[in-house]
Design an enzyme around this catalytic site. Structure first.
Site, PDB file in Angstrom:
ATOM      1  N   LYS A  51     -11.904  58.280  57.367  1.00 22.98           N
ATOM      2  CA  LYS A  51     -12.223  57.553  56.135  1.00 22.98           C
ATOM      3  C   LYS A  51     -12.203  56.049  56.387  1.00 22.98           C
ATOM      4  O   LYS A  51     -13.086  55.318  55.929  1.00 22.98           O
ATOM      5  CB  LYS A  51     -11.228  57.935  55.025  1.00 22.98           C
ATOM      6  CG  LYS A  51     -11.479  59.336  54.460  1.00 22.98           C
ATOM      7  CD  LYS A  51     -10.353  59.874  53.575  1.00 22.98           C
ATOM      8  CE  LYS A  51     -10.642  61.343  53.241  1.00 22.98           C
ATOM      9  NZ  LYS A  51      -9.592  61.991  52.439  1.00 22.98           N
ATOM     10  N   GLN A  95      -3.899  61.074  50.170  1.00 23.00           N
ATOM     11  CA  GLN A  95      -4.307  62.201  51.019  1.00 23.00           C
ATOM     12  C   GLN A  95      -3.430  63.415  50.720  1.00 23.00           C
ATOM     13  O   GLN A  95      -2.205  63.306  50.660  1.00 23.00           O
ATOM     14  CB  GLN A  95      -4.219  61.790  52.497  1.00 23.00           C
ATOM     15  CG  GLN A  95      -4.766  62.801  53.462  1.00 23.00           C
ATOM     16  CD  GLN A  95      -6.268  63.024  53.327  1.00 23.00           C
ATOM     17  OE1 GLN A  95      -7.018  62.153  52.920  1.00 23.00           O
ATOM     18  NE2 GLN A  95      -6.719  64.213  53.661  1.00 23.00           N
ATOM     19  N   ASP A 118     -11.455  60.175  44.352  1.00 22.13           N
ATOM     20  CA  ASP A 118     -11.456  61.587  44.763  1.00 22.13           C
ATOM     21  C   ASP A 118     -12.015  62.486  43.655  1.00 22.13           C
ATOM     22  O   ASP A 118     -12.418  63.621  43.921  1.00 22.13           O
ATOM     23  CB  ASP A 118     -10.022  62.046  45.055  1.00 22.13           C
ATOM     24  CG  ASP A 118      -9.740  62.240  46.535  1.00 22.13           C
ATOM     25  OD1 ASP A 118     -10.693  62.444  47.304  1.00 22.13           O
ATOM     26  OD2 ASP A 118      -8.552  62.200  46.901  1.00 22.13           O
TER      27      ASP A 118
END
Ligand code: GUN
Length: 281
Positions: A51, A95, A118
Site C-alpha cells: 500500500k 490493517q 476501506d
C-alpha cells in the site's frame, strides 16, 4: 477465453490517478493516507508495504504507524480520534486482522466515515446498500472497475457470489445489485452449491480455500472472478482451479495479477476522493 489482466488494468488506472493527484497538488491539496498496523502478522506487513509503495507511485503522501501487538484498544481508539481531527490526514486505514483483545468493530466504527477509505464503516456499508454516495470496499469496487473496463455486461446477468464476508461478499452483492444483476449469495450452509454456481453468468468466488471451484461448478461461457489469496507450497493460488476453469469460462481473473492489484488501486482512488471531498473540490 479472455484473461482479465488486473495488473495491466491497475497500472492504467494508476496512470490516471497520478494525473488527478498532480492536478490536486497544483491547487495546494496533497492527498494523504495514514495506515495503522498493529502487531507483526507477516501477511499484513506485506500488504501494508504494498500500500505504501502504491501511494508513492501515484504521488499520495503515505504514513504508516506501526504499533506493538500489546497495544491497548483504548490507545488505538484515541489515536484514530486524533487522526480524525487532523485536517492533513484524508484517509485512515487500520490493517486487519487486529491482535486478540482489540475489537475490530469498535475500531472500524471509530474511523470517521469521511476518512473511511476501506469502506468498512457501518455508514459506508449503509450508503452502499441504499445507493448513496460513499466509500466502497476496495476489493468489490476493484472487481466492478475491472468488469467495466473489459466492457463485460452486468445488468440482467445471473451473478453468483460465493462467500458472505463483510469485506468482500456482502458489498460485492450490493454493488452487483446496484448495477442491476440478479444476485445470489452462497455460503457454507448453501445446499447443492454446484447447482447454484452453474447458473451463474458471472461467478465471484471469495471463500479463502485453494481450488474450491472446479470446472464442474462453472457454466460454459461464464465470467469467473477469483478473489482468493491462498499461500501454498507452490506459491500464491486462488480459490478457483485456474487450469480447469479456464477451459470452460469465457473470461477469468488470474491469481496473482487479477483482483489483488485492482484492490490496492481502489484504495488510492478512495484516498484521492477523500482529499477532494475534504477540500470541497
Ligand atoms: N486485511 C486484509 N484485507 C484488508 C483490507 O482490505 N483492509 C484492511 N484494513 N485490512 C485488510
Amino acid at each position: 477465453m479472455q484473461i482479465l489482466d488486473g495488473k495491466a488494468t491497475a497500472k492504467q488506472i494508476q496512470g490516471e490517478l497520478s494525473a488527478e493527484v498532480q492536478a490536486l497538488k497544483d491547487k495546494g491539496i496533497h492527498p494523504s493516507l495514514t495506515v495503522i498496523l498493529v502487531g507483526d502478522d507477516p501477511a499484513s506487513q506485506v500488504y501494508v508495504r504494498n500500500k505504501e509503495r502504491a501511494c508513492q507511485k501515484v504521488g499520495i503522501e503515505s504514513r504508516t504507524i506501526r504499533l506493538p501487538k500489546e497495544t491497548q484498544e483504548a490507545e488505538l481508539l484515541s489515536l484514530i480520534e486524533k487522526l480524525n481531527r487532523d485536517p492533513d490526514v484524508h484517509g485512515i486505514l487500520v490493517q486487519l486482522p487486529l491482535p486478540e483483545g482489540i475489537s475490530e468493530e469498535k475500531v472500524i466504527c471509530t474511523i470517521s466515515p469521511e476518512k473511511d477509505v476501506d469502506g468498512f464503516h457501518p455508514v459506508s456499508m449503509g450508503r452502499l446498500l441504499l445507493g448513496q454516495d460513499g466509500f466502497r470496499s476496495c476489493t468489490p469496487y476493484g472487481i466492478m472497475e475491472l468488469l467495466r473496463r473489459y466492457q463485460l455486461p452486468i445488468a440482467g446477468q445471473e451473478a453468483v457470489v460465493v462467500g458472505r464476508s463483510n469485506i468482500v461478499g456482502k458489498p460485492m452483492a450490493a454493488l452487483l445489485l446496484a448495477e442491476n444483476a440478479t444476485v445470489t449469495v452462497c455460503h457454507s450452509r448453501t445446499r447443492n452449491l454446484g447447482e447454484v454456481t452453474r447458473r451463474a453468468d458471472l461467478l465471484v468466488v471469495a471463500v479463502g480455500k485453494e481450488n474450491f471451484v472446479g470446472r464442474e461448478m462453472v457454466k460454459p461461457g461464464a465470467v469467473v472472478i477469483d478473489v482468493g489469496i491462498n499461500r501454498t507450497e507452490a506459491g500464491i493460488c486462488g480459490d478457483v482451479n485456474f487450469s480447469e476453469v479456464k477451459e470452460v469460462a469465457s473470461a477469468i481473473t488470474p491469481v496473482p495479477g487479477g483482483v489483488g492489484p485492482m484492490t490496492i488501486t481502489m484504495l488510492l482512488a478512495n484516498t484521492i476522493r477523500a482529499a477532494r471531498r475534504a477540500c470541497s473540490v
